[in-house]
Design a protein around this motif. Sequence first.
Motif, PDB file in Angstrom:
ATOM      1  N   SER A  76      14.970 -27.582  15.284  1.00  0.00           N
ATOM      2  CA  SER A  76      16.370 -27.429  14.886  1.00  0.00           C
ATOM      3  C   SER A  76      16.679 -25.991  14.507  1.00  0.00           C
ATOM      4  CB  SER A  76      16.683 -28.363  13.714  1.00  0.00           C
ATOM      5  OG  SER A  76      16.427 -29.708  14.053  1.00  0.00           O
ATOM      6  N   GLY A  77      15.735 -25.339  13.822  1.00  0.00           N
ATOM      7  CA  GLY A  77      15.940 -23.931  13.493  1.00  0.00           C
ATOM      8  C   GLY A  77      16.009 -23.048  14.718  1.00  0.00           C
ATOM      9  N   VAL A  78      15.186 -23.344  15.724  1.00  0.00           N
ATOM     10  CA  VAL A  78      15.237 -22.578  16.972  1.00  0.00           C
ATOM     11  C   VAL A  78      16.591 -22.752  17.646  1.00  0.00           C
ATOM     12  CG1 VAL A  78      14.257 -22.424  19.288  1.00  0.00           C
ATOM     13  CG2 VAL A  78      12.752 -22.598  17.310  1.00  0.00           C
ATOM     14  N   ILE A  79      17.096 -23.972  17.662  1.00  0.00           N
ATOM     15  CA  ILE A  79      18.408 -24.221  18.274  1.00  0.00           C
ATOM     16  C   ILE A  79      19.493 -23.455  17.544  1.00  0.00           C
ATOM     17  CG2 ILE A  79      20.128 -26.012  18.699  1.00  0.00           C
ATOM     18  CD1 ILE A  79      17.828 -27.955  19.162  1.00  0.00           C
ATOM     19  N   CYS A  80      19.480 -23.500  16.193  1.00  0.00           N
ATOM     20  CA  CYS A  80      20.490 -22.756  15.425  1.00  0.00           C
ATOM     21  C   CYS A  80      20.326 -21.250  15.617  1.00  0.00           C
ATOM     22  CB  CYS A  80      20.389 -23.122  13.945  1.00  0.00           C
ATOM     23  SG  CYS A  80      20.888 -24.798  13.547  1.00  0.00           S
ATOM     24  N   PHE A  81      19.092 -20.782  15.742  1.00  0.00           N
ATOM     25  CA  PHE A  81      18.859 -19.348  15.903  1.00  0.00           C
ATOM     26  C   PHE A  81      19.495 -18.832  17.194  1.00  0.00           C
ATOM     27  CE2 PHE A  81      16.280 -15.818  17.508  1.00  0.00           C
ATOM     28  CZ  PHE A  81      16.347 -14.936  16.445  1.00  0.00           C
ATOM     29  N   SER A 725      25.969 -18.697   7.392  1.00  0.00           N
ATOM     30  CA  SER A 725      25.922 -18.433   8.824  1.00  0.00           C
ATOM     31  C   SER A 725      24.824 -19.246   9.497  1.00  0.00           C
ATOM     32  CB  SER A 725      25.682 -16.940   9.079  1.00  0.00           C
ATOM     33  OG  SER A 725      24.420 -16.559   8.564  1.00  0.00           O
ATOM     34  N   LEU A 726      24.925 -19.315  10.818  1.00  0.00           N
ATOM     35  CA  LEU A 726      23.895 -20.002  11.588  1.00  0.00           C
ATOM     36  C   LEU A 726      22.550 -19.291  11.464  1.00  0.00           C
ATOM     37  CD1 LEU A 726      25.659 -21.076  14.904  1.00  0.00           C
ATOM     38  CD2 LEU A 726      24.668 -22.564  13.171  1.00  0.00           C
ATOM     39  N   LEU A 727      22.578 -17.992  11.245  1.00  0.00           N
ATOM     40  CA  LEU A 727      21.334 -17.254  11.091  1.00  0.00           C
ATOM     41  C   LEU A 727      20.574 -17.731   9.859  1.00  0.00           C
ATOM     42  CD1 LEU A 727      19.422 -14.989  11.915  1.00  0.00           C
ATOM     43  CD2 LEU A 727      20.837 -13.407  10.572  1.00  0.00           C
ATOM     44  N   TYR A 728      21.280 -17.866   8.738  1.00  0.00           N
ATOM     45  CA  TYR A 728      20.629 -18.346   7.521  1.00  0.00           C
ATOM     46  C   TYR A 728      20.142 -19.781   7.709  1.00  0.00           C
ATOM     47  CZ  TYR A 728      19.940 -19.770   2.678  1.00  0.00           C
ATOM     48  OH  TYR A 728      19.408 -20.258   1.521  1.00  0.00           O
ATOM     49  N   LYS A 729      20.951 -20.599   8.348  1.00  0.00           N
ATOM     50  CA  LYS A 729      20.533 -21.984   8.591  1.00  0.00           C
ATOM     51  C   LYS A 729      19.283 -22.029   9.459  1.00  0.00           C
ATOM     52  CE  LYS A 729      25.185 -23.987   8.275  1.00  0.00           C
ATOM     53  NZ  LYS A 729      26.235 -24.749   8.982  1.00  0.00           N
ATOM     54  N   SER A 730      19.263 -21.202  10.488  1.00  0.00           N
ATOM     55  CA  SER A 730      18.111 -21.212  11.390  1.00  0.00           C
ATOM     56  C   SER A 730      16.846 -20.746  10.675  1.00  0.00           C
ATOM     57  CB  SER A 730      18.388 -20.329  12.600  1.00  0.00           C
ATOM     58  OG  SER A 730      18.530 -18.966  12.220  1.00  0.00           O
ATOM     59  N   GLY A 735      11.748 -21.973   8.442  1.00  0.00           N
ATOM     60  CA  GLY A 735      10.836 -21.814   7.316  1.00  0.00           C
ATOM     61  C   GLY A 735      10.385 -23.155   6.756  1.00  0.00           C
ATOM     62  N   SER A 736      11.332 -24.100   6.640  1.00  0.00           N
ATOM     63  CA  SER A 736      10.964 -25.438   6.161  1.00  0.00           C
ATOM     64  C   SER A 736       9.997 -26.115   7.121  1.00  0.00           C
ATOM     65  CB  SER A 736      12.227 -26.295   5.989  1.00  0.00           C
ATOM     66  OG  SER A 736      13.134 -25.698   5.091  1.00  0.00           O
ATOM     67  N   GLY A 737      10.267 -25.974   8.421  1.00  0.00           N
ATOM     68  CA  GLY A 737       9.356 -26.556   9.404  1.00  0.00           C
ATOM     69  C   GLY A 737       7.977 -25.945   9.339  1.00  0.00           C
ATOM     70  N   ALA A 738       7.911 -24.613   9.140  1.00  0.00           N
ATOM     71  CA  ALA A 738       6.610 -23.957   9.044  1.00  0.00           C
ATOM     72  C   ALA A 738       5.844 -24.418   7.806  1.00  0.00           C
ATOM     73  CB  ALA A 738       6.796 -22.443   9.018  1.00  0.00           C
TER      74      ALA A 738
END
Length: 764
Positions: A76-81, A725-730, A735-738
Amino acid sequence: MSENNNPAEISVPSSSAKIPRALSHEALRIMVMEGTLSPEAYEAAVRFLGIRPGPSQWNGFWLRIFSSWGTLFFASGVICFFAYNWAQMHHFLKFALIASLILASGLVALWRGLDSLPGKLALLLASLCVGPLLAIYGQMYQSGADAWELFRAWTLVLLPLAFAGRQAALWLLVWLAGNAWGGFYLFSLPMSDNVFFRGVPELLLAQSLCLAGWEAAAHHWKGNMEHRWLTATWLPRLIGFVTLASLTAHLAFRIFEGHWPDYDSHLFLPTGVSCTALYTCLLLGGWLWYRKKRPDLFMLSCGLFSLAALLICGLIKGLVSTWDAGGLLLLGLAIAGLTAGCGLLLSRLHQAMEAEKAVHSEPLSSAPGFFATFRTRFSWDALWNYLREVHVLVGDSPHIPSKSTTPWYITVQLAIGGWVSAIFFICFLGTFLYMTLGIHFELEGPLFIGGMIFLAAARLLMQRASIFTEQFALALAIAGTVAVAAAFVVGTLSLRSAERLAPLVVALVIAAVYPFMRHGAYRYIAAVCGLLCFFGGLDFLIWHDMYVYAWRGAWPYSQELSQAMHVRQVLYVVWHSFLCVAMAYGWLTEQQWRTNARLSGLLAPVLHGMYCALLVSVVVSLGSMGSEFWMFEPVRSMVGIGAGIGLVYCAHMMTRTLAGASPMRLLFLGFAILALAGGWFLPGLSVGLLGLALGRYRGDTVTLGVTVAALIAYFFCYYYNLETSLLYKSVSLMGSGAVLCAAAFCLYMLTKQERAAVAGGDHA
């Protein structure tokens, strides 16, 4: 095969015959409550069956949770990034990053094997990252393609990966991408009159074909060990439920609109006729398949209650012009009767299916999970032999119960029917008092008398063992409780400065009625509503003036108000900590009160109600993210801290037996403390982890499923409403996934060291 061995020729016992129950957690609970199984034997049995997890089961459970959620968070973070679409980043670098991630995930999947959990998760991550890769291509090379073409390409790429991966999770992703493809395509069509219904038959027909294809493949490869993952029931149930619910909603809308001719615009198939024909085929085909070929009571119950819902819509449409007291009473009776009739039919179907399983049963060694993982199943004889070996069972084997309990999904459907019929009974009582008897003032007396009549009738009907009487009693009990509570609230509001007591009065009424209504669905509903009304009433009683300011849209900041807010936060922490610790203590000491049937009937709904109240508090915490909901601001963090305290208590109590395995205990306690700290920012995380821990400890698949669904909804809403922003969300998602993947790696290494130590000791 000879005719004598033909399974079709074997006679099936009647539904009235006493068929022994299959070995399950519910069967063991019944034996404990009946006194045929001692609490010590019960604890040994649930540990032997893997229901009560030991150290290795706990490790494997959290390993799957952390690794799967870490993969989903990272994807999900990759998609938002990449949705952030950095203008500073060169498009070749974007392609290189996402392609490298896909390549690395694919190599990990090949290295670990597609049948292992890391391999399945890596393949799932690679499949999820294909979407951002296609999106980047569309951003860089503006070809005029629509969004539906992106999802079409994604679906077509996912198909070979799903065939190779052999896991239901990948097919779920294919189904979701295909739905997005169809939905965006319909939205891209030119607008016209009644465009809401354009493409509905085609989309629902595609859903039905997906369901039929899955069932055909599962039937074709039945018994093939390489395709055991096709025996998973959760995905076809999900597809069938969504398809049937969409068809039911569409036909219900047409019933209320009274518009059956196909004068509206359509894509290829005429809307009204096609949806009606598809609905009929789905009901008939589903009945034949899920009753004869692959018995599934869940699918049959969905079809039956869908048909009942359409009949109820027709009744409401026919009586809409006569909304008098008689019409409302007739509708309430009709809804209660239809719901009870469905429950009676499904109860008999359940008994017949259990009888058929007892005759045609084949020994199953395992059952598939979400990632096509399997767990071992045992027989009653194997359980008795184990209990004798550990010296908790002496003498003859206990009597296996034959009582057939109602599955949870039928209970939920019956409860919904009871709610709907209760609404009409309440409307009937109000209309009868206001219009028929002409009582416009001093309603508390008539409401109280009418409610007590409803409650008395419900109490008498609950003593009869009949589906109709139980359903009718449920509707009357709900209506009577609401009427009596409304009477007390009206009387309270008539007193000066006593309106702040109204929520507490409702909680006291629910608490007074609760022990007298011996109905499981009613007690679950009453426990949730009673707990919410009690704490909400306590909060409203203490800080009534603050609510008045909030209602007027004013917030007069002062030192006293600031101190009051701090005191209010402390109250929220104490309340939610009490809920979580009490719930954990109740479930951890389950074997002490399960032996008493009456005590079990009183405590179990309250404990479930505590968890539902926590979930409601999490929903309120999402609503308090806006400044206009400042009165609910303390809920956002305090519910997370309370759940974190309960989780630390659970970790301490559950790992007391791991004194010899101090690293594992310290690791679990460390995770719980981290969840306590993270509950300040993400309350839903702490509540979800607490639900997962208690659900796995009790072997309660329903609680686990509800918790997973609630976590998915919570994180989606949280990150969607996060004002950044989407950057912060990503970055936060990746980070949570890691972190979750790192926690899974620590658990894996700890498990690997323990296995090596055990193997070395055995070798020595």
